[in-house]
Motif scaffolding. Structure first.
Motif, PDB file in Angstrom:
ATOM      1  N   PRO A  58       0.835  -1.209   0.000  1.00 22.09           N
ATOM      2  CA  PRO A  58       0.000   0.000   0.000  1.00 22.09           C
ATOM      3  C   PRO A  58       0.866   1.255   0.000  1.00 22.09           C
ATOM      4  N   THR A  59       0.451   2.247  -0.754  1.00 20.71           N
ATOM      5  CA  THR A  59       1.248   3.458  -0.908  1.00 20.71           C
ATOM      6  C   THR A  59       0.509   4.663  -0.326  1.00 20.71           C
ATOM      7  N   GLU A  60       1.241   5.769  -0.190  1.00 18.84           N
ATOM      8  CA  GLU A  60       0.676   6.966   0.419  1.00 18.84           C
ATOM      9  C   GLU A  60      -0.548   7.445  -0.356  1.00 18.84           C
ATOM     10  N   GLY A  61      -1.616   7.715   0.365  1.00 18.53           N
ATOM     11  CA  GLY A  61      -2.827   8.207  -0.272  1.00 18.53           C
ATOM     12  C   GLY A  61      -2.775   9.714  -0.487  1.00 18.53           C
ATOM     13  N   PHE A  62      -3.509  10.157  -1.497  1.00 22.09           N
ATOM     14  CA  PHE A  62      -3.637  11.582  -1.779  1.00 22.09           C
ATOM     15  C   PHE A  62      -5.128  11.901  -1.924  1.00 22.09           C
ATOM     16  N   PRO A  63      -5.901  11.824  -0.824  1.00 22.38           N
ATOM     17  CA  PRO A  63      -7.354  11.963  -0.944  1.00 22.38           C
ATOM     18  C   PRO A  63      -7.808  13.315  -1.452  1.00 22.38           C
ATOM     19  N   ASN A  64      -6.985  14.354  -1.268  1.00 26.30           N
ATOM     20  CA  ASN A  64      -7.392  15.702  -1.674  1.00 26.30           C
ATOM     21  C   ASN A  64      -6.686  16.188  -2.935  1.00 26.30           C
ATOM     22  N   ALA A  65      -5.894  15.313  -3.560  1.00 23.33           N
ATOM     23  CA  ALA A  65      -5.188  15.719  -4.777  1.00 23.33           C
ATOM     24  C   ALA A  65      -6.184  15.981  -5.895  1.00 23.33           C
ATOM     25  N   SER A  66      -6.013  17.098  -6.575  1.00 23.45           N
ATOM     26  CA  SER A  66      -6.984  17.484  -7.599  1.00 23.45           C
ATOM     27  C   SER A  66      -6.328  18.303  -8.701  1.00 23.45           C
ATOM     28  N   ILE A  67      -6.698  17.996  -9.934  1.00 29.29           N
ATOM     29  CA  ILE A  67      -6.393  18.887 -11.055  1.00 29.29           C
ATOM     30  C   ILE A  67      -7.573  19.846 -11.144  1.00 29.29           C
ATOM     31  N   ASP A  68      -7.401  21.055 -10.640  1.00 29.80           N
ATOM     32  CA  ASP A  68      -8.502  22.009 -10.570  1.00 29.80           C
ATOM     33  C   ASP A  68      -8.777  22.668 -11.920  1.00 29.80           C
ATOM     34  N   ASP A  69      -7.726  22.885 -12.674  1.00 30.39           N
ATOM     35  CA  ASP A  69      -7.881  23.470 -14.008  1.00 30.39           C
ATOM     36  C   ASP A  69      -6.775  22.935 -14.894  1.00 30.39           C
ATOM     37  N   TRP A  70      -7.094  22.778 -16.165  1.00 30.90           N
ATOM     38  CA  TRP A  70      -6.149  22.173 -17.105  1.00 30.90           C
ATOM     39  C   TRP A  70      -6.400  22.774 -18.474  1.00 30.90           C
ATOM     40  N   SER A  71      -5.342  23.265 -19.124  1.00 32.72           N
ATOM     41  CA  SER A  71      -5.524  23.909 -20.422  1.00 32.72           C
ATOM     42  C   SER A  71      -4.334  23.656 -21.325  1.00 32.72           C
ATOM     43  N   TYR A  72      -4.580  23.815 -22.613  1.00 32.93           N
ATOM     44  CA  TYR A  72      -3.532  23.682 -23.631  1.00 32.93           C
ATOM     45  C   TYR A  72      -3.716  24.820 -24.618  1.00 32.93           C
ATOM     46  N   ASP A  73      -2.734  25.692 -24.694  1.00 33.42           N
ATOM     47  CA  ASP A  73      -2.839  26.852 -25.575  1.00 33.42           C
ATOM     48  C   ASP A  73      -1.451  27.267 -26.037  1.00 33.42           C
ATOM     49  N   GLY A  74      -1.318  27.506 -27.325  1.00 34.55           N
ATOM     50  CA  GLY A  74      -0.025  27.909 -27.871  1.00 34.55           C
ATOM     51  C   GLY A  74       1.045  26.852 -27.696  1.00 34.55           C
ATOM     52  N   GLY A  75       0.636  25.573 -27.654  1.00 31.87           N
ATOM     53  CA  GLY A  75       1.589  24.486 -27.482  1.00 31.87           C
ATOM     54  C   GLY A  75       2.034  24.291 -26.043  1.00 31.87           C
ATOM     55  N   THR A  76       1.381  24.986 -25.097  1.00 30.67           N
ATOM     56  CA  THR A  76       1.771  24.926 -23.692  1.00 30.67           C
ATOM     57  C   THR A  76       0.634  24.353 -22.852  1.00 30.67           C
ATOM     58  N   GLU A 114       0.497   6.305 -27.273  1.00 33.49           N
ATOM     59  CA  GLU A 114       1.918   6.565 -27.106  1.00 33.49           C
ATOM     60  C   GLU A 114       2.333   6.378 -25.640  1.00 33.49           C
ATOM     61  N   PRO A 115       3.611   6.046 -25.399  1.00 35.19           N
ATOM     62  CA  PRO A 115       4.093   6.003 -24.010  1.00 35.19           C
ATOM     63  C   PRO A 115       3.890   7.356 -23.333  1.00 35.19           C
ATOM     64  N   TYR A 116       3.716   7.336 -22.035  1.00 37.29           N
ATOM     65  CA  TYR A 116       3.444   8.577 -21.325  1.00 37.29           C
ATOM     66  C   TYR A 116       4.635   9.524 -21.374  1.00 37.29           C
ATOM     67  N   ILE A 117       4.325  10.789 -21.188  1.00 37.21           N
ATOM     68  CA  ILE A 117       5.320  11.844 -21.011  1.00 37.21           C
ATOM     69  C   ILE A 117       5.195  12.312 -19.571  1.00 37.21           C
ATOM     70  N   ALA A 118       6.305  12.383 -18.841  1.00 34.17           N
ATOM     71  CA  ALA A 118       6.285  12.857 -17.454  1.00 34.17           C
ATOM     72  C   ALA A 118       6.798  14.289 -17.399  1.00 34.17           C
ATOM     73  N   LYS A 119       6.080  15.129 -16.670  1.00 34.30           N
ATOM     74  CA  LYS A 119       6.468  16.528 -16.524  1.00 34.30           C
ATOM     75  C   LYS A 119       6.417  16.911 -15.050  1.00 34.30           C
ATOM     76  N   THR A 123       3.582  23.887 -15.671  1.00 37.75           N
ATOM     77  CA  THR A 123       3.484  24.503 -16.993  1.00 37.75           C
ATOM     78  C   THR A 123       4.637  24.007 -17.846  1.00 37.75           C
ATOM     79  N   PHE A 124       4.324  23.523 -19.039  1.00 40.28           N
ATOM     80  CA  PHE A 124       5.377  23.004 -19.909  1.00 40.28           C
ATOM     81  C   PHE A 124       4.912  23.026 -21.359  1.00 40.28           C
ATOM     82  N   ASP A 125       5.881  23.097 -22.253  1.00 42.76           N
ATOM     83  CA  ASP A 125       5.601  23.049 -23.686  1.00 42.76           C
ATOM     84  C   ASP A 125       5.611  21.602 -24.155  1.00 42.76           C
ATOM     85  N   GLU A 126       4.590  21.217 -24.896  1.00 44.81           N
ATOM     86  CA  GLU A 126       4.508  19.872 -25.449  1.00 44.81           C
ATOM     87  C   GLU A 126       3.561  19.908 -26.650  1.00 44.81           C
ATOM     88  N   PRO A 127       4.102  20.018 -27.871  1.00 45.11           N
ATOM     89  CA  PRO A 127       3.227  20.140 -29.037  1.00 45.11           C
ATOM     90  C   PRO A 127       2.401  18.875 -29.265  1.00 45.11           C
TER      91      PRO A 127
END
Length: 274
Positions: A58-76, A114-119, A123-127
């Protein structure tokens, strides 16, 4: 001779300290527990009978972890998160005895098959190539295990055009995305136990849906969504095929099944000490 061995060791340490995955961080390994949640349904190639699929502790839980907003614009890509910190080493990493990314916690971004990309920053550029794509992204522990809560992921069907998404909607069909293992594992500590982790979307694993894992021709039926360790894998190239199942039937859905190869290598320094 000692000088050559020292240089070789430093070279290997630099190359593989993150699992041979320069942007993606380290491979996941760790301890062994009794096998649960997976049923052996047959063996394939002779010599693969020793391969085992066992529970990861068993691994550490993250009960409150959340992606609150997510966007892709201008390749970013831009992520706004809460209950989670990019770049932080997950607290139980040492307890798991895993090869751990020294860059810390991060997101996995999976585009189609495709295999995953880790960032490791929000904020990061990924076309993204123009056209329609199935995209899954999720928050990850520093040892690359996915955080398996609804708020910690986004699964969308998008149309990409000129560095932005012209359309975006949630994936509503059942799908399965492959995450780990990936890349090259080197040395006894990395090759004895290799983490298997995947991400189902709209497909609760249990009575209704299962995952069939074919590992070098040996098959396991998984009916619980959690990370596992693969043990007794041979050195060299290994192949895993994951298939989303509904009873005895393969689910007719995009990107199913998914097949990956990864490599296990002996550490020359360890071999020289035998």
């Amino acid at each position: 001779m000692k000088t050559f061995q020292s240089l070789l060791f430093l070279s290997l340490l630099f190359t593989f300290s993150c699992g041979g995955d320069t942007d993606q961080g380290a491979m996941d390994q760790g301890g062994v527990e009794e096998e649960e949640g997976a049923e052996l349904i047959g063996t394939g190639n002779p010599g693969n009978e020793d391969i085992q699929l066992t529970d990861m502790p068993p691994t550490e839980g993250f009960p409150n972890a959340s992606i609150d907003d997510w966007s892709y614009d201008g390749g970013t890509f831009t992520y706004e998160v809460s209950g989670y910190t990019f770049g932080q080493i997950t607290e139980d990493a040492d307890e798991l005895m895993c090869a751990n990314s020294d860059q810390g916690q991060h997101v996995h971004l999976i585009i189609d098959n495709e295999p995953y990309i880790a960032k490791y920053e929000p904020t990061f550029d990924e076309p993204v190539q123009d056209g329609e794509h199935h995209i899954l992204t999720f928050l990850s522990r520093s040892y690359h295990e996915s955080i398996k809560t609804p708020a910690a992921h986004r699964a969308v069907m998008v149309t990409a055009s000129n560095g932005s998404f012209s359309s975006e909607q949630e994936i509503t069909e059942p799908m399965l995305f492959y995450s780990r293992p990936k890349g090259t594992y080197v040395g006894r500590s990395q090759t004895e136990n290799v983490m298997l982790d995947f991400y189902p979307v709209n497909a609760p694993i249990g009575d209704e849906y299962q995952v069939k894992a074919n590992v070098n021709g040996k098959e396991f039926l998984i009916d619980e969504w959690k990370p596992y360790y693969l043990e007794n894998l041979p050195m060299g190239e290994n192949t895993i095929t994951l298939t989303l199942m509904q009873g005895d039937s393969i689910v007719d859905t995009p990107l199913n099944p998914v097949r990956r190869t990864f490599t296990l290598e002996a550490d020359p320094m360890e071999e020289s000490r035998k």
